[in-house]
Design an enzyme around this catalytic site. Structure first.
Site, PDB file in Angstrom:
ATOM      1  N   ALA A   1      13.123   6.880  12.091  1.00 34.35           N
ATOM      2  CA  ALA A   1      13.873   6.967  13.350  1.00 34.35           C
ATOM      3  C   ALA A   1      13.834   8.390  13.876  1.00 34.35           C
ATOM      4  CB  ALA A   1      15.320   6.542  13.147  1.00 34.35           C
ATOM      5  N   ASP A   2      13.715   8.509  15.176  1.00 32.71           N
ATOM      6  CA  ASP A   2      13.844   9.807  15.824  1.00 32.71           C
ATOM      7  C   ASP A   2      15.247  10.004  16.378  1.00 32.71           C
ATOM      8  OD1 ASP A   2      10.990  11.292  16.237  1.00 32.71           O
ATOM      9  OD2 ASP A   2      10.752   9.131  16.045  1.00 32.71           O
ATOM     10  N   ARG A   3      15.944   8.904  16.642  1.00 27.96           N
ATOM     11  CA  ARG A   3      17.336   8.990  17.080  1.00 27.96           C
ATOM     12  C   ARG A   3      17.986   7.626  16.918  1.00 27.96           C
ATOM     13  NH1 ARG A   3      20.010  12.552  21.500  1.00 27.96           N
ATOM     14  NH2 ARG A   3      17.961  13.550  21.520  1.00 27.96           N
TER      15      ARG A   3
ATOM     16  N   ALA B   1      15.708   4.704  18.410  1.00 22.73           N
ATOM     17  CA  ALA B   1      14.446   5.130  19.011  1.00 22.73           C
ATOM     18  C   ALA B   1      13.499   5.550  17.897  1.00 22.73           C
ATOM     19  CB  ALA B   1      14.670   6.293  19.972  1.00 22.73           C
TER      20      ALA B   1
END
EC number: 5.3.1.23
Length: 366
Positions: free
Chosen positions: A250-252, A260
């Site tokens: 995950a990036d966010r 995201a």
């Protein structure tokens, strides 16, 4: 069982920062020097280094290197605070979707003022600040190993009749995306070390091929059993082969559990739901942004069209073709079975409450 040493995306000692140039992989293994925050910004923006945890640590340590090597130019603690704040805020703009850099910048900036009140000697102030910034390196490695342990324990519930697990992952979430070991790929590493992994399936991850270039490089290096597929093969794979879980990074992650991650993650989650396959996110809590209530609030980075139309300078599409190239997509929480962190595994609908309770119980962010 102990896992073997893994690749290093970042090599650091005080005053020196080297990063593995991931644009040259898998053909060449080359480390480049990062001397300033501007060097790091360019490396992050061009994806010479990538992966949300690695981006944050590279950014922080670039500021630490620049501070250490130019410490003679500072004449006051306030000038150090101004420098650090400016450089960190600048680094946040390199790739805005990944939240780890933003979280790290806030943590350090929040640390500056209390430290100023405590330490009035400029030399000692800089030394204490460097000590604090360097903790992020070791913290990331510790967090990754905890994610690997919690993830492996969680995956073992899907073992039946003493058979081993087949896990599908996407993009690159290993040592090349972190300080070491990895998040989603760290769980796969731990499963292999525990001798319960049959195969790690992974996508090529178009358009930037982080799977075929980077994940493949790591799995071959560590001799982990694996099979690569094209992105378009995932549905057939799930229908015809026993896939016990999908695990991605995950990036966010927002407060409601929307996530995201690299473009293509959303469609894997939909396919997993259709085929009744558990779908997990593996990420440190630094990737969780409770200030965002849902994925609708996440800024999605748009990448250059050349990443889709060319590979290593060779054209794949006619000149002038119109391109849409978002780097990330958002997977709704309703498609996510669980979020694996260094503090345990959470269901999306309990994530915010449990993390807030955890934050209240912690005395220090590191």
């Amino acid at each position: 069982m102990q896992t073997p040493p893994t690749l290093q995306a970042i090599r650091y000692q005080r005053g020196s920062l080297l990063i593995l140039d991931q644009l040259k992989l898998p053909d060449e293994t080359v480390y480049i020097s990062i001397h300033t925050a501007d060097d790091a910004w360019k490396a992050i923006h061009t994806m010479t280094i990538r992966g949300a945890p690695a981006i944050a640590v590279c950014g922080i340590l670039s500021v630490a290197v620049e501070l250490h090597n130019s410490r003679s130019k500072f004449d006051s603690i306030s000038s150090v605070i101004q420098f650090i704040t400016h450089q960190l805020n600048y680094l946040v703009t390199a790739r805005p979707t990944a939240v780890n850099m933003t979280d790290a910048a806030k943590t350090i900036i929040d640390y500056l003022i209390p430290l100023n009140n405590k330490q009035q000697n400029l030399t000692l102030y800089i030394d204490e600040l460097l000590d604090f910034m360097e903790q992020f390196l070791q913290r990331d490695l510790i967090d990754n190993r905890l994610i690997g342990q919690y993830g492996a324990e969680t995956m073992c519930q899907y073992i039946s009749n003493k058979k081993k697990l087949n896990i599908l992952t996407h993009c690159n979430t290993g040592s090349l995306a972190t300080v070491g070991f990895g998040t989603a790929l760290g769980i796969i590493r731990q499963l292999a070390a525990n001798n319960v992994l049959q195969l790690a399936y992974f996508t090529e991850t178009r358009p930037y091929n982080q799977g075929s270039r980077l994940t493949a490089y790591e799995l071959v290096h560590d001799r982990i059993p694996h099979t690569m597929i094209c992105d378009s093969m995932a549905g057939l794979l799930m229908r015809t082969q026993p896939i016990h879980a999908v695990i991605v990074g995950a990036d966010r992650v927002t407060a409601n559990g929307d996530t995201a991650n690299k473009i293509g993650t959303y469609q894997l989650a939909i396919l997993a739901k259709h085929h009744d396959i558990p779908f997990y996110i593996a990420a440190p809590t630094t990737s969780i942004d409770l200030s965002k209530k849902s994925g609708d609030e996440i800024i999605i980075e748009q990448r250059p069209s050349s990443e889709m139309t060319t590979v290593k300078g060779i054209n794949l599409a006619p000149e002038g073709v119109q391109v849409w190239n978002p780097a990330f997509d958002v997977t709704p929480a309703s498609l996510i079975t669980g979020i694996i962190t260094e503090h345990g595994v959470f269901k999306p609908d309990e994530l915010e409450e449990k993390l807030l309770n955890l934050q209240r119980s912690l005395i220090s962010p590191l």
